[in-house]
Write a protein that holds these residues in place. Sequence first.
Motif, mmCIF file in Angstrom:
data_model
loop_
_atom_site.group_PDB
_atom_site.id
_atom_site.type_symbol
_atom_site.label_atom_id
_atom_site.label_comp_id
_atom_site.label_asym_id
_atom_site.label_seq_id
_atom_site.Cartn_x
_atom_site.Cartn_y
_atom_site.Cartn_z
ATOM 1 N N GLU A 22 0.816 -1.217 -0.166
ATOM 2 C CA GLU A 22 -0.192 0.023 -0.095
ATOM 3 C C GLU A 22 0.937 1.253 -0.123
ATOM 4 O OE1 GLU A 22 -4.260 -0.616 1.827
ATOM 5 O OE2 GLU A 22 -2.990 -0.919 3.178
ATOM 6 N N TYR A 211 -1.090 4.635 -0.461
ATOM 7 C CA TYR A 211 -2.386 4.156 -0.404
ATOM 8 C C TYR A 211 -2.998 4.537 -1.861
ATOM 9 C CZ TYR A 211 -1.374 3.622 4.241
ATOM 10 O OH TYR A 211 -0.519 3.069 5.631
ATOM 11 N N ASN A 212 -3.888 5.254 -1.903
ATOM 12 C CA ASN A 212 -4.415 5.667 -3.267
ATOM 13 C C ASN A 212 -3.964 6.757 -4.312
ATOM 14 O OD1 ASN A 212 -6.522 3.795 -3.482
ATOM 15 N ND2 ASN A 212 -7.677 4.464 -1.837
#
Length: 422
Positions: A22, A211-212
């Motif tokens: 992640e 993460y994103n």
Amino acid sequence: MKTPPNISDFKQKALNWINRFEVCCFLDSNGYKDAYSAYDFIIAADVAHELKCNTKNAFNELKSFYALHQQWIFGFFSYDLKNETEDLQSSNPDGLNFPDLYFFVPKYLLAFRNGKAEVLLGDPSILNEIESWSTEHKKQLKPIQISRRLSRDQYIHKVEALRDHIRRGDIYEINFCQEFFAENAEIDPVHTFGQLNEVSPTPFAGYFKVYNQYILSATPERFLCKRGSKLISQPIKGTAKRSTDPKEDEAIKLQLRNDIKEQAENVMIVDLVRHDLTKSAVKGSVKVEELFGIYSFPQVHQMISTISCELNPEIPFIDAIKNAFPMGSMTGAPKVKAMKLIEEYEVTRRGIYSGSFGCISPDGDFDFNVVIRSILYHYEAQYLSFQVGGAITYQSNANAEYEECILKASAILKVLGGSLVH
């Protein structure tokens, strides 16, 4: 220590391997020889500990985080930390929403130097795992429609207004930027970074996934580096396009070296950086090691100067970063007034753009780049953004400045393969 059979292939596999986590970071010098780089490339993956905070007390929180772990940490500083270093604010819209500061201690750390890979954190068997890893990736899913926040006319109007500020003596120089963006954008970040690094290999390139959110960077600029007690900053000011004709290319390079306007831009920022370093330096130790050095990259020639000093032993090195942040090459002079005008005339919050990412070692050495020539992507929001800008001085020609922006954006536009909406 192990020598991979094919370095380029190994890098690609390593990038695919770390992307399954992640959080990960890949810093690549792309083979550029540099007196201050500790490794050819370095790879950090997975989170043992992390620090995520917004402007208020971010630098002090980083100091505490580093003191607690005394370990390799990787992370980034958003441009908007200016609001912590000065009495400033950021109110422009932001489609990316990166944290203002993020750092992590990795579980896995691999460094590459002089043709050999070394596992600094984690089991040495990860080298075999990486070498057997698949490099299959998704292709770009659909064409990307890239929009601009400012039309050419709007950009030129704003540059002329900034020249009026210079004429009135409010500032001498300002770094003015514009955003290009795409909504509903679907990309494969690893594949896109690989293409960007191929089209535009640079000495401070990097891939950062939190993460994103992704930073895919082909930056040629170093913000600040510490080696032992020495601090080094290498601002870029001055750009010229490359030519495929060797004779013409050499002439362009010579013209840049002797360009009075570009030298004036560069020397203003050198003076600003000298001032910033003085806050952290042993008295009398700040010096300009190279003025107006010309360095060539695939798309452009750049004028780069090198300023150094001895760090005052009474000043914590994280305070030295804070004292120089944001970097002068992305603000202007005088710095605070320039940043106020940037907030007024730009229409997008900069966020991580014109901030910095890099790493700090267990012995307190560090190396941080300048986030330019970078694709920023929010996977969940499917929002893609990149910004470009340049130094505006009294001598600036607004049309020429706009063309320089498009030149700086050319590698990213080529990689994304999308159409630019006029």
